[in-house]
Design an enzyme around this catalytic site. Structure first.
Site, PDB file in Angstrom:
ATOM      1  N   SER A 145      13.918  -9.997  55.597  1.00 33.95           N
ATOM      2  CA  SER A 145      14.337 -10.991  54.771  1.00 33.95           C
ATOM      3  C   SER A 145      15.874 -10.506  54.739  1.00 33.95           C
ATOM      4  O   SER A 145      16.714 -12.003  55.143  1.00 33.95           O
ATOM      5  CB  SER A 145      13.814 -11.370  53.521  1.00 33.95           C
ATOM      6  OG  SER A 145      12.314 -11.220  52.993  1.00 33.95           O
ATOM      7  N   HIS A 176      18.651 -13.985  48.904  1.00 26.90           N
ATOM      8  CA  HIS A 176      17.541 -12.877  48.835  1.00 26.90           C
ATOM      9  C   HIS A 176      16.791 -13.385  47.389  1.00 26.90           C
ATOM     10  O   HIS A 176      15.182 -13.644  47.288  1.00 26.90           O
ATOM     11  CB  HIS A 176      17.131 -11.283  49.263  1.00 26.90           C
ATOM     12  CG  HIS A 176      15.891 -10.970  48.965  1.00 26.90           C
ATOM     13  ND1 HIS A 176      15.832  -9.793  48.064  1.00 26.90           N
ATOM     14  CD2 HIS A 176      15.191 -11.127  50.438  1.00 26.90           C
ATOM     15  CE1 HIS A 176      14.574  -9.463  48.185  1.00 26.90           C
ATOM     16  NE2 HIS A 176      14.192  -9.732  50.312  1.00 26.90           N
ATOM     17  N   ARG A 217      22.199 -10.496  49.022  1.00 24.52           N
ATOM     18  CA  ARG A 217      21.718 -10.095  47.720  1.00 24.52           C
ATOM     19  C   ARG A 217      20.767 -11.195  46.868  1.00 24.52           C
ATOM     20  O   ARG A 217      20.119 -11.510  46.018  1.00 24.52           O
ATOM     21  CB  ARG A 217      22.215  -9.043  46.532  1.00 24.52           C
ATOM     22  CG  ARG A 217      20.972  -8.784  45.409  1.00 24.52           C
ATOM     23  CD  ARG A 217      19.720  -7.757  45.448  1.00 24.52           C
ATOM     24  NE  ARG A 217      19.451  -7.031  46.977  1.00 24.52           N
ATOM     25  CZ  ARG A 217      18.338  -6.076  47.069  1.00 24.52           C
ATOM     26  NH1 ARG A 217      17.239  -6.539  47.380  1.00 24.52           N
ATOM     27  NH2 ARG A 217      18.769  -5.278  48.202  1.00 24.52           N
TER      28      ARG A 217
END
Length: 206
Positions: free
Chosen positions: A13, A39, A36
């Site tokens: 990812s 994600h 982050r």
């Protein structure tokens, strides 16, 4: 593609996110946080709406390394932050939203529990703030800053919604505070938690 290993899923990812972000202007450390957040949300628009102010990454990392208490405005943000990493960093979380004192204070002052929770945090001397749900909490924090009652080490200000959220974050950006905010209505408790998790991982705990 069916991948079962959790670390392999995360790494794959992040590779996909990195490819999309290769032309962005973030510093290498800022990019870790943005990745982050993307994600967590599955939303690439975040790379266009994140605003860093006041040397946020350095100030936040230094503060976390020193240890201490971090305020969260919601149980969801509280639950989303990695407790093992937090403990290793000698930090802890406080969320007053369900505290009886917050109920009583909000009734007394005719304010929201989110606002009352910020008052309780400031009374306890907390100076690291993570707000992902309630614009009223961010507005109240900034009122207390103006009154000289608190000087935040850093603020993650990403409240979500259509009433007051964008405005509260615009107001945050007027202050000389190390901060990360989102432009517009997007954000949320999961987003706020992802920022702290990214910082914790950057400190080297997981």
């Amino acid at each position: 593609m069916y991948i079962k290993n959790p670390m392999e899923i995360e790494n794959k990812s992040m590779d996909i996110i990195e490819e999309v972000m290769k032309d962005t202007v973030f510093t290498s450390e800022e990019k870790i946080i943005v990745k982050r957040m993307i994600h967590t949300t599955g939303d690439f628009e975040y790379r266009k709406i994140i605003d860093f102010r006041g040397n946020f990454v350095t100030k936040a990392l230094d503060s976390i390394k020193e240890g201490g208490v971090i305020f969260t405005d919601s149980k969801m943000a509280y639950m989303g932050i990695n407790k093992r990493a937090l403990s290793k960093a000698k930090c802890s979380l406080k969320c007053f939203i369900d505290d009886e004192k917050a109920y009583a204070l909000s009734k007394e002052l005719n304010t929201t529990r989110s606002q009352a929770a910020v008052d309780l945090a400031v009374e306890e001397g907390i100076d690291m703030f993570v707000i992902g749900n309630a614009p009223t909490a961010l507005f109240r924090l900034l009122e207390l800053v103006k009154e000289g009652k608190v000087s935040p080490k850093f603020v993650v200000g990403v409240p979500v919604g259509f009433v007051g959220a964008a405005e509260s974050k615009e107001y945050l950006r007027e202050f000389n505070i190390p901060s990360l905010s989102t432009i517009g209505t997007k954000g949320g408790s999961n987003v706020a938690a992802s920022v702290i998790n990214a910082l914790l991982y950057m400190v080297g705990v997981r």
